[in-house]
Scaffold this motif. Sequence first.
Motif, PDB file in Angstrom:
ATOM      1  N   LYS A 233      -4.384  -5.155   1.195  1.00 29.10           N
ATOM      2  CA  LYS A 233      -3.732  -3.864   0.964  1.00 29.10           C
ATOM      3  C   LYS A 233      -4.794  -2.711   1.136  1.00 29.10           C
ATOM      4  O   LYS A 233      -5.757  -2.679   0.734  1.00 29.10           O
TER       5      LYS A 233
ATOM      6  N   ALA B 258      -3.528   4.781   2.853  1.00 30.16           N
ATOM      7  CA  ALA B 258      -3.571   5.632   3.930  1.00 30.16           C
ATOM      8  C   ALA B 258      -2.893   6.825   3.214  1.00 30.16           C
ATOM      9  O   ALA B 258      -1.972   7.378   3.576  1.00 30.16           O
TER      10      ALA B 258
ATOM     11  N   THR C 234       0.197   6.213   1.363  1.00 33.96           N
ATOM     12  CA  THR C 234       1.177   5.182   2.066  1.00 33.96           C
ATOM     13  C   THR C 234       0.350   3.816   2.045  1.00 33.96           C
ATOM     14  O   THR C 234      -0.674   3.819   2.713  1.00 33.96           O
ATOM     15  N   GLU C 235       0.823   2.823   1.737  1.00 29.80           N
ATOM     16  CA  GLU C 235       0.211   1.483   1.486  1.00 29.80           C
ATOM     17  C   GLU C 235       0.424   0.779   2.697  1.00 29.80           C
ATOM     18  O   GLU C 235       1.467   0.681   3.604  1.00 29.80           O
ATOM     19  N   GLY C 236      -0.566   0.334   3.097  1.00 31.14           N
ATOM     20  CA  GLY C 236      -0.524  -0.354   4.648  1.00 31.14           C
ATOM     21  C   GLY C 236      -1.072  -1.945   4.346  1.00 31.14           C
ATOM     22  O   GLY C 236      -1.733  -2.031   3.080  1.00 31.14           O
ATOM     23  N   THR C 237      -0.789  -2.775   5.154  1.00 33.23           N
ATOM     24  CA  THR C 237      -1.313  -4.335   4.842  1.00 33.23           C
ATOM     25  C   THR C 237      -1.710  -4.810   6.172  1.00 33.23           C
ATOM     26  O   THR C 237      -1.331  -4.487   7.398  1.00 33.23           O
TER      27      THR C 237
ATOM     28  N   GLU D 161       0.335  -3.447   9.405  1.00 35.38           N
ATOM     29  CA  GLU D 161       1.637  -2.859   9.199  1.00 35.38           C
ATOM     30  C   GLU D 161       1.358  -1.579   8.209  1.00 35.38           C
ATOM     31  O   GLU D 161       0.569  -1.441   7.105  1.00 35.38           O
ATOM     32  N   LEU D 162       1.791  -0.453   8.771  1.00 32.58           N
ATOM     33  CA  LEU D 162       1.622   0.904   7.910  1.00 32.58           C
ATOM     34  C   LEU D 162       2.696   1.866   8.246  1.00 32.58           C
ATOM     35  O   LEU D 162       3.058   2.158   9.398  1.00 32.58           O
TER      36      LEU D 162
ATOM     37  N   GLY E  59      -1.849   9.100   8.028  1.00 32.57           N
ATOM     38  CA  GLY E  59      -2.313   8.930   6.909  1.00 32.57           C
ATOM     39  C   GLY E  59      -2.945  10.228   6.254  1.00 32.57           C
ATOM     40  O   GLY E  59      -2.820  10.327   4.993  1.00 32.57           O
TER      41      GLY E  59
END
Length: 246
Positions: free
Chosen positions: A96, A99, A102-105, A120-121, A153
């Motif tokens: 994880k 950004a 905003t959380e991205g994976t 994914e973002l 981001g």
Amino acid sequence: MQSRRILTLFVIALLMCGPSAVSAASLNTTRPAQDKPADIAGKYEGVAKSQAIGEIPLKVEIKNEGGKLTGKIDTSQGALAITSGSYAADGKIIMKFDAGGTEGTVTAKPVGDKIVGEFELGGQTGTIELKKVSAMAAAPATPATSSPAAAVGPLAGEWDASADVDGQALAFSMKLKVDGQTVTGETTSAMGTGTLKGTFTADKLAFVLDAGGTAITMTAVLKDGKLTGEYEVPGQAKGKWEAKKK
């Protein structure tokens, strides 16, 4: 008759030695040891790709503390913190990253000295491929071409802003959240608080601020980490405003 007798003796022999053979096999068989997950700690260089954002060069540093992964992702727009990560049962890693709120994976799998998978973002997905580099072999990443998704981001987060109202500077702060191209958030000033909703595409921000029942239309362009633009209170006032991220 002779052949039938030989066949009967052969079957009896099988029946007598069969259980012993099975027992011996079961005693001598050991369960294969599970492969230990590869230690992916280190520095990497690579690229993230998708139809929406094109290609974004990355420099990644991953730390492994007892199977818990942390680190950072450097892009031309700034650094993103890897907040958590772990190994899945199928050998993949799941990380994880933050950004700007905003959380991205990242879901990927180590393949030799590479990490290959997907990211994914903010509702956008794509592929990611990283290659491990040594300290001596590390080279500067190629600057990324500015793109709408790359700026998502840096937009999210807290901003210090100021609006020119009849020659007077009105200071206020903004807290922005980004989900794809949708922007939401709130503002705070000496006049009170407000909520906003709008869009962000091609480095251009546009939103309507609801300030105590008054709708204020605001637009701006994001450049070099700074927002500059104009506002309008329909039928009442117009002016310029700017903001800088905290």
